[in-house]
Scaffold this motif. Sequence first.
Motif, mmCIF file in Angstrom:
data_model
loop_
_atom_site.group_PDB
_atom_site.id
_atom_site.type_symbol
_atom_site.label_atom_id
_atom_site.label_comp_id
_atom_site.label_asym_id
_atom_site.label_seq_id
_atom_site.Cartn_x
_atom_site.Cartn_y
_atom_site.Cartn_z
ATOM 1 N N GLN A 97 48.839 -49.803 17.945
ATOM 2 C CA GLN A 97 48.232 -48.696 18.659
ATOM 3 C C GLN A 97 48.715 -47.339 18.125
ATOM 4 O O GLN A 97 49.692 -47.256 17.377
ATOM 5 N N LEU A 98 48.017 -46.296 18.509
ATOM 6 C CA LEU A 98 48.312 -44.918 18.109
ATOM 7 C C LEU A 98 49.800 -44.616 18.270
ATOM 8 O O LEU A 98 50.385 -44.917 19.307
ATOM 9 N N GLY A 99 50.419 -44.062 17.227
ATOM 10 C CA GLY A 99 51.830 -43.706 17.287
ATOM 11 C C GLY A 99 52.756 -44.825 16.825
ATOM 12 O O GLY A 99 53.966 -44.625 16.733
ATOM 13 N N ILE A 100 52.216 -46.006 16.547
ATOM 14 C CA ILE A 100 53.048 -47.127 16.109
ATOM 15 C C ILE A 100 52.802 -47.396 14.623
ATOM 16 O O ILE A 100 51.678 -47.676 14.217
ATOM 17 N N VAL A 101 53.876 -47.278 13.840
ATOM 18 C CA VAL A 101 53.788 -47.481 12.393
ATOM 19 C C VAL A 101 54.890 -48.433 11.962
ATOM 20 O O VAL A 101 56.062 -48.227 12.286
ATOM 21 N N ASN A 102 54.518 -49.494 11.234
ATOM 22 C CA ASN A 102 55.491 -50.417 10.683
ATOM 23 C C ASN A 102 54.944 -50.944 9.357
ATOM 24 O O ASN A 102 54.084 -51.810 9.323
ATOM 25 N N ASP A 103 55.445 -50.370 8.263
ATOM 26 C CA ASP A 103 54.917 -50.720 6.942
ATOM 27 C C ASP A 103 55.319 -52.114 6.489
ATOM 28 O O ASP A 103 54.622 -52.732 5.690
ATOM 29 N N GLU A 104 56.432 -52.615 7.022
ATOM 30 C CA GLU A 104 56.828 -53.989 6.706
ATOM 31 C C GLU A 104 55.827 -54.971 7.312
ATOM 32 O O GLU A 104 55.375 -55.909 6.655
ATOM 33 N N ALA A 105 55.465 -54.712 8.565
ATOM 34 C CA ALA A 105 54.458 -55.545 9.232
ATOM 35 C C ALA A 105 53.132 -55.462 8.487
ATOM 36 O O ALA A 105 52.429 -56.466 8.317
ATOM 37 N N LYS A 106 52.805 -54.278 8.024
ATOM 38 C CA LYS A 106 51.563 -54.064 7.266
ATOM 39 C C LYS A 106 51.543 -54.940 6.014
ATOM 40 O O LYS A 106 50.559 -55.620 5.725
ATOM 41 N N GLN A 107 52.649 -54.916 5.282
ATOM 42 C CA GLN A 107 52.792 -55.702 4.052
ATOM 43 C C GLN A 107 52.618 -57.192 4.345
ATOM 44 O O GLN A 107 51.863 -57.886 3.664
ATOM 45 N N ILE A 108 53.323 -57.666 5.372
ATOM 46 C CA ILE A 108 53.280 -59.083 5.755
ATOM 47 C C ILE A 108 51.848 -59.480 6.132
ATOM 48 O O ILE A 108 51.334 -60.496 5.663
ATOM 49 N N ALA A 109 51.221 -58.655 6.963
ATOM 50 C CA ALA A 109 49.869 -58.954 7.444
ATOM 51 C C ALA A 109 48.862 -58.940 6.299
ATOM 52 O O ALA A 109 48.046 -59.859 6.157
ATOM 53 N N ASN A 111 49.369 -59.232 3.059
ATOM 54 C CA ASN A 111 49.629 -60.303 2.091
ATOM 55 C C ASN A 111 49.031 -61.625 2.557
ATOM 56 O O ASN A 111 48.681 -62.476 1.744
ATOM 57 N N ALA A 112 48.925 -61.791 3.871
ATOM 58 C CA ALA A 112 48.379 -63.026 4.430
ATOM 59 C C ALA A 112 46.866 -62.911 4.673
ATOM 60 O O ALA A 112 46.249 -63.821 5.220
ATOM 61 N N GLY A 113 46.294 -61.773 4.293
ATOM 62 C CA GLY A 113 44.846 -61.602 4.416
ATOM 63 C C GLY A 113 44.355 -61.170 5.785
ATOM 64 O O GLY A 113 43.169 -61.281 6.095
ATOM 65 N N LEU A 114 45.264 -60.664 6.617
ATOM 66 C CA LEU A 114 44.841 -60.178 7.929
ATOM 67 C C LEU A 114 44.207 -58.800 7.804
ATOM 68 O O LEU A 114 44.557 -58.022 6.908
ATOM 69 N N ASN A 115 43.293 -58.498 8.727
ATOM 70 C CA ASN A 115 42.824 -57.126 8.898
ATOM 71 C C ASN A 115 43.914 -56.406 9.673
ATOM 72 O O ASN A 115 44.271 -56.831 10.767
ATOM 73 N N PHE A 116 44.455 -55.326 9.101
ATOM 74 C CA PHE A 116 45.589 -54.649 9.723
ATOM 75 C C PHE A 116 45.309 -53.159 9.870
ATOM 76 O O PHE A 116 44.886 -52.489 8.936
ATOM 77 N N ILE A 117 45.532 -52.651 11.092
ATOM 78 C CA ILE A 117 45.403 -51.212 11.370
ATOM 79 C C ILE A 117 46.665 -50.776 12.098
ATOM 80 O O ILE A 117 47.183 -51.502 12.939
ATOM 81 N N GLN A 118 47.164 -49.588 11.758
ATOM 82 C CA GLN A 118 48.282 -49.039 12.528
ATOM 83 C C GLN A 118 48.034 -47.567 12.823
ATOM 84 O O GLN A 118 47.240 -46.918 12.158
ATOM 85 N N ASP A 119 48.717 -47.098 13.867
ATOM 86 C CA ASP A 119 48.648 -45.696 14.256
ATOM 87 C C ASP A 119 47.216 -45.227 14.546
ATOM 88 O O ASP A 119 46.788 -44.173 14.097
ATOM 89 N N ALA A 120 46.479 -46.054 15.296
ATOM 90 C CA ALA A 120 45.116 -45.678 15.705
ATOM 91 C C ALA A 120 44.860 -46.272 17.086
ATOM 92 O O ALA A 120 45.405 -47.324 17.424
ATOM 93 N N CYS A 121 44.046 -45.591 17.873
ATOM 94 C CA CYS A 121 43.731 -46.073 19.219
ATOM 95 C C CYS A 121 42.468 -46.923 19.191
ATOM 96 O O CYS A 121 41.394 -46.430 18.844
ATOM 97 N N ILE A 122 42.595 -48.175 19.579
ATOM 98 C CA ILE A 122 41.455 -49.097 19.527
ATOM 99 C C ILE A 122 40.350 -48.679 20.497
ATOM 100 O O ILE A 122 39.174 -48.907 20.249
ATOM 101 N N MET A 123 40.716 -47.998 21.586
ATOM 102 C CA MET A 123 39.707 -47.542 22.542
ATOM 103 C C MET A 123 38.880 -46.397 21.940
ATOM 104 O O MET A 123 37.649 -46.421 21.978
ATOM 105 N N ILE A 124 39.551 -45.418 21.382
ATOM 106 C CA ILE A 124 38.855 -44.283 20.748
ATOM 107 C C ILE A 124 37.951 -44.788 19.620
ATOM 108 O O ILE A 124 36.787 -44.399 19.511
#
Length: 135
Positions: A97-109, A111-124
């Motif tokens: 969600q908005l305000g949450i950033v984790n680049d390690e999680a991004k890398q892991i996700a 690399n495994a082929g997940l759709n990954f979004i960080q620091d954004a509001c899913i409602m907006i």
Amino acid sequence: SKIMQNILNSMKNIAVVGFSPDSNKASNHVGCYLIDMGFNVFPIYPKSGEIKGRKIYQSIDEISEKIDTIVMFRKAEFATELAKKAINLGVKNLWLQLGIVNDEAKQIAQNAGLNFIQDACIMIEHKRFKNDKSK
């Protein structure tokens, strides 16, 4: 972005990690919005009970249905473990969600082929997406 569109297009069973029963909290607004939009939402929170008639789960492992999307409202460091768990559970979309950033999680996700979004509001983003689709 394309990744965002992929998530917004495909999400149905959504685990909201850190979905607070407190209606003043952002996680509550967003979680309730997703419920109102007709998504099958699973609140994950340490307290037991219900939110808008949905059973609260203490952990994502307790959910028997197949989750396709995780939305996280917890401290950023928690996302690393959650990314690994998402992969193990076969979850396709991970959204911090908005305000949450984790680049390690991004890398892991990623690399495994997940759709990954960080620091954004899913409602907006969902509101914007809905408006774009109806034009």
